[in-house]
Design a protein around this motif. Structure first.
Motif, PDB file in Angstrom:
ATOM      1  N   ASN A 125      88.941 -55.917  -5.327  1.00 17.24           N
ATOM      2  CA  ASN A 125      89.023 -55.610  -6.758  1.00 17.24           C
ATOM      3  C   ASN A 125      87.661 -55.672  -7.437  1.00 17.24           C
ATOM      4  N   LYS A 126      86.701 -56.302  -6.807  1.00 19.22           N
ATOM      5  CA  LYS A 126      85.362 -56.369  -7.394  1.00 19.22           C
ATOM      6  C   LYS A 126      84.785 -54.971  -7.583  1.00 19.22           C
ATOM      7  N   LYS A 127      85.120 -54.043  -6.691  1.00 20.66           N
ATOM      8  CA  LYS A 127      84.644 -52.672  -6.828  1.00 20.66           C
ATOM      9  C   LYS A 127      85.194 -52.030  -8.098  1.00 20.66           C
ATOM     10  N   ILE A 128      86.439 -52.353  -8.422  1.00 19.61           N
ATOM     11  CA  ILE A 128      87.058 -51.805  -9.631  1.00 19.61           C
ATOM     12  C   ILE A 128      86.344 -52.322 -10.866  1.00 19.61           C
ATOM     13  N   MET A 129      86.073 -53.625 -10.901  1.00 19.96           N
ATOM     14  CA  MET A 129      85.398 -54.212 -12.060  1.00 19.96           C
ATOM     15  C   MET A 129      83.968 -53.707 -12.182  1.00 19.96           C
ATOM     16  N   ASP A 130      83.267 -53.663 -11.064  1.00 20.77           N
ATOM     17  CA  ASP A 130      81.877 -53.208 -11.097  1.00 20.77           C
ATOM     18  C   ASP A 130      81.778 -51.758 -11.572  1.00 20.77           C
ATOM     19  N   ALA A 131      82.764 -50.943 -11.207  1.00 25.12           N
ATOM     20  CA  ALA A 131      82.746 -49.537 -11.602  1.00 25.12           C
ATOM     21  C   ALA A 131      82.987 -49.361 -13.096  1.00 25.12           C
ATOM     22  N   ALA A 132      83.615 -50.342 -13.744  1.00 24.80           N
ATOM     23  CA  ALA A 132      83.967 -50.217 -15.163  1.00 24.80           C
ATOM     24  C   ALA A 132      82.964 -50.870 -16.100  1.00 24.80           C
ATOM     25  N   LEU A 133      82.284 -51.905 -15.649  1.00 27.17           N
ATOM     26  CA  LEU A 133      81.390 -52.652 -16.539  1.00 27.17           C
ATOM     27  C   LEU A 133      80.220 -51.794 -17.011  1.00 27.17           C
ATOM     28  N   PRO A 134      79.858 -51.879 -18.302  1.00 29.55           N
ATOM     29  CA  PRO A 134      78.680 -51.148 -18.790  1.00 29.55           C
ATOM     30  C   PRO A 134      77.410 -51.666 -18.124  1.00 29.55           C
ATOM     31  N   ASP A 135      76.426 -50.807 -18.028  1.00 31.30           N
ATOM     32  CA  ASP A 135      75.127 -51.192 -17.486  1.00 31.30           C
ATOM     33  C   ASP A 135      74.297 -51.768 -18.623  1.00 31.30           C
ATOM     34  N   THR A 136      74.259 -53.084 -18.734  1.00 28.24           N
ATOM     35  CA  THR A 136      73.515 -53.711 -19.830  1.00 28.24           C
ATOM     36  C   THR A 136      72.008 -53.608 -19.643  1.00 28.24           C
ATOM     37  N   LEU A 137      71.565 -53.247 -18.440  1.00 25.38           N
ATOM     38  CA  LEU A 137      70.129 -53.125 -18.192  1.00 25.38           C
ATOM     39  C   LEU A 137      69.530 -51.887 -18.860  1.00 25.38           C
ATOM     40  N   VAL A 138      70.386 -51.040 -19.467  1.00 32.62           N
ATOM     41  CA  VAL A 138      69.842 -49.858 -20.163  1.00 32.62           C
ATOM     42  C   VAL A 138      68.956 -50.266 -21.332  1.00 32.62           C
ATOM     43  N   TRP A 139      69.084 -51.519 -21.789  1.00 30.73           N
ATOM     44  CA  TRP A 139      68.264 -51.966 -22.913  1.00 30.73           C
ATOM     45  C   TRP A 139      66.830 -52.287 -22.504  1.00 30.73           C
ATOM     46  N   ARG A 140      66.597 -52.443 -21.213  1.00 29.74           N
ATOM     47  CA  ARG A 140      65.256 -52.800 -20.770  1.00 29.74           C
ATOM     48  C   ARG A 140      64.274 -51.653 -20.938  1.00 29.74           C
ATOM     49  N   SER A 141      63.050 -51.986 -21.315  1.00 26.09           N
ATOM     50  CA  SER A 141      61.970 -51.010 -21.403  1.00 26.09           C
ATOM     51  C   SER A 141      60.694 -51.709 -20.952  1.00 26.09           C
ATOM     52  N   GLU A 142      59.872 -51.019 -20.203  1.00 24.62           N
ATOM     53  CA  GLU A 142      58.689 -51.646 -19.617  1.00 24.62           C
ATOM     54  C   GLU A 142      57.756 -52.260 -20.653  1.00 24.62           C
ATOM     55  N   LEU A 143      57.700 -51.664 -21.828  1.00 26.45           N
ATOM     56  CA  LEU A 143      56.760 -52.128 -22.845  1.00 26.45           C
ATOM     57  C   LEU A 143      57.481 -52.482 -24.143  1.00 26.45           C
ATOM     58  N   SER A 144      58.637 -53.135 -24.010  1.00 23.85           N
ATOM     59  CA  SER A 144      59.394 -53.560 -25.179  1.00 23.85           C
ATOM     60  C   SER A 144      60.185 -54.817 -24.828  1.00 23.85           C
ATOM     61  N   TYR A 145      60.387 -55.709 -25.803  1.00 26.34           N
ATOM     62  CA  TYR A 145      61.147 -56.938 -25.583  1.00 26.34           C
ATOM     63  C   TYR A 145      62.585 -56.723 -26.049  1.00 26.34           C
ATOM     64  N   ASN A 146      63.496 -56.464 -25.111  1.00 27.00           N
ATOM     65  CA  ASN A 146      64.892 -56.212 -25.447  1.00 27.00           C
ATOM     66  C   ASN A 146      65.854 -57.089 -24.645  1.00 27.00           C
ATOM     67  N   GLU A 147      65.344 -58.167 -24.036  1.00 21.21           N
ATOM     68  CA  GLU A 147      66.198 -59.017 -23.202  1.00 21.21           C
ATOM     69  C   GLU A 147      67.414 -59.578 -23.936  1.00 21.21           C
ATOM     70  N   PRO A 148      67.302 -59.977 -25.223  1.00 23.13           N
ATOM     71  CA  PRO A 148      68.511 -60.471 -25.905  1.00 23.13           C
ATOM     72  C   PRO A 148      69.629 -59.431 -25.956  1.00 23.13           C
ATOM     73  N   LEU A 149      69.286 -58.158 -26.126  1.00 25.77           N
ATOM     74  CA  LEU A 149      70.315 -57.126 -26.154  1.00 25.77           C
ATOM     75  C   LEU A 149      70.977 -56.978 -24.784  1.00 25.77           C
ATOM     76  N   GLU A 150      70.186 -57.067 -23.740  1.00 22.18           N
ATOM     77  CA  GLU A 150      70.755 -57.008 -22.391  1.00 22.18           C
ATOM     78  C   GLU A 150      71.773 -58.128 -22.188  1.00 22.18           C
ATOM     79  N   GLU A 151      71.495 -59.302 -22.738  1.00 20.21           N
ATOM     80  CA  GLU A 151      72.330 -60.477 -22.511  1.00 20.21           C
ATOM     81  C   GLU A 151      73.538 -60.529 -23.440  1.00 20.21           C
TER      82      GLU A 151
END
Length: 515
Positions: A125-151
């Motif tokens: 069932n982990k595959k089912i959950m992993d397939a549905a969860l949003p990718d929170t890492l989309v907030w990351r940017s190499e030259l920007s501080y967005n870690e709180p949004l990721e979390e």
């Protein structure tokens, strides 16, 4: 003598009933205009017909009355894409979500999956959950501080009503499937056709889906229908709900591009509501060719409010005004958001729909091709059809998969070759480069366009004003996601295109009726 007359009259009346005369209080059956046979009469074939009824408006939706409009480019094609050439098309009436799908809505979906497919019970069932969860890492940017949004962005209650992001087209598509089943299951439980489900009321493959229920593949625990909700067959025995009863809703789905663009413009004269008079219907309002999704203030830049008191001069959408300016100056924030804003921010457009420009761009159903607008049909233009059919095993029986969904399979070219209206099961590439429509793309070599490229619309919190026009279009692979892309759902309209309690076509009154 008086009593004798009463008894004699009663006997004569009963005898007349035996001779075929109607008995007072007997149910009158509606007759078929084709055969003259009674409907809903077990003594005349038992053909059951539900009373005609209007389609109910599903949770979260608003009715969008269809019509014709000029789809495509509104402003100068500054990107030089040449992918939104103006063309007149017609969009049938439909329903659209009032707002973008918010974090709290998507977390409800995740909660349901976690309840029905717990990882602790089955590691698969982990595959089912992993397939549905949003990718929170989309907030990351190499030259920007967005870690709180990721979390925190997806889970913190402070962001409950903000649009979900990091969701791919495929995940949005699956959400629509889930939502369709939960809405119909809720209707069935509320009316007592199936029992209400507790926290452990369903398990894995025996979870309710509309199609599995209609095909008899879902073993429902019977409920207790209230008065007026009981359904019986021709012999009077209880039966399951069918689509012909008008109880179940059509599926939620992603809107196709023409629908989304049409709904975004809000081309309807609501002052304060659409007129029913022939001369005041505003049917040529689209001729103004407005640039943004709000109908007032069309003769200026259209980005600021011009008439709402303390809001006068404020921005009407969440977007990036210029380099380094995503929200304005402290004490006078121009759009009150640095990233996304709550899904009911700003004023809704003519159809009552929020944030069809800015906030987040939105996935639509279509596969991207630059010139589909020139190739597609005049009515409901769409690219992305891959026709499916019910899968049947060696015994000719339908089956469900491990998630309880009815198994489907692709329609083959061999099955389609003798048809007049389509000759292939997968027509994503239809009219796409050569006479046999077998075009291929050098994905990653000569182009980024592929059969997995999906259109997204509307502009976002990090886009300039150009992208806020509904006519603009971009694309991304269906398994990719972004911090600037969300989605909303749509639903087909059944019945009159003018809305509930309205008939289709011209109905001439008889002389006996008042005019």
């Amino acid at each position: 003598m008086k009593n004798f007359v009463i008894l004699l009259s009663s006997a004569v009346f009963l005898a007349s009933c035996k001779n075929g005369l109607p008995f007072i209080g007997k149910k009158k059956h509606e007759k078929s205009d084709v055969t003259g046979w009674n409907y809903n009469d077990k003594n005349m074939g038992g053909y059951q017909v539900a009373k005609s009824k209007d389609q109910a408006t599903g949770p979260g939706l608003v009715f969008v009355q269809g019509g014709t409009f000029t789809m495509g480019q509104t402003e100068e094609d500054v990107m030089g894409d040449w992918n939104n050439i103006p063309r007149r098309v017609t969009v049938p009436s439909f329903y659209m979500d009032r707002t973008e799908v918010a974090n709290v809505h998507y977390r409800e979906y995740i909660h349901w999956l976690d309840r029905i497919f717990p990882v602790e019970d089955d590691p698969n069932n982990k595959k089912i959950m992993d397939a549905a969860l949003p990718d929170t890492l989309v907030w990351r940017s190499e030259l920007s501080y967005n870690e709180p949004l990721e979390e925190y962005y997806f889970r913190h209650p402070g962001f409950n009503d903000y649009p979900v992001v990091g969701v791919s087209w495929r995940q949005a598509y699956d959400f629509c499937l889930w939502r369709s089943d939960r809405v119909n299951e809720g209707i069935m439980m509320q009316k007592g056709y199936i029992a209400k489900q507790g926290i452990q009321g369903q398990q894995q493959e025996n979870n309710f889906t509309t199609k599995s229920y209609l095909l008899g593949l879902y073993q429902a625990q019977p409920g207790k229908p209230g008065k007026g909700n009981k359904l019986t067959n021709a012999q009077g025995a209880p039966r399951n709900v069918t689509m012909e009863d008008g109880i179940l809703q059509p599926d939620y789905r992603l809107p196709f591009e023409a629908e989304w663009e049409y709904a975004a413009y809000g081309l309807i004269n609501q002052n304060p509501r659409p007129s029913t008079k022939e001369g005041k219907r505003g049917e040529e309002l689209q001729g103004n060719k407005q640039v943004y999704p709000w109908t007032h203030n069309m003769n200026s830049s259209g980005l600021r409010d011009t008439k709402h008191g303390s809001w006068q001069g404020q921005f009407l959408a969440n977007f990036k005004r210029g380099s380094g300016d995503n929200m304005g100056v402290a004490g006078g924030l121009n759009d009150r958001a640095v990233y996304t804003a709550p899904v009911k921010s700003f004023y809704p457009n003519g159809f009552g729909i929020y944030n069809m420009a800015g906030n987040v761009s939105e996935w639509v159903s279509d596969v991207y091709r630059p010139l589909t607008g020139l190739d597609a049909d005049d009515v409901s233009p769409y690219r992305g059809n891959k026709y499916m059919k019910l899968y049947k095993n060696a015994n000719g029986e339908a089956e469900i998969d491990s998630m309880g969904r009815v198994k489907m399979e692709a329609v083959t070219d061999a099955e389609s070759k003798s048809r007049r209206n389509y000759q292939r099961g997968n027509v994503i590439n239809f009219l796409d480069g050569d006479s046999t429509s077998q075009a291929s793309y050098g994905y990653g070599i000569t182009t980024l366009v592929s059969d997995k490229s999906r259109v997204y619309k509307g502009g976002s919190w990090n886009d300039r004003a150009y992208w806020l026009s509904p006519g603009t279009r971009r694309y991304l692979e269906e398994d990719q996601s972004s911090s600037t892309i969300g989605f909303r759902c749509a639903m087909d309209r059944m019945g009159s295109p003018e809305g509930n309690k309205r008939k289709t076509g011209n109905f001439w009154r008889s002389k006996k009726q008042k005019r």
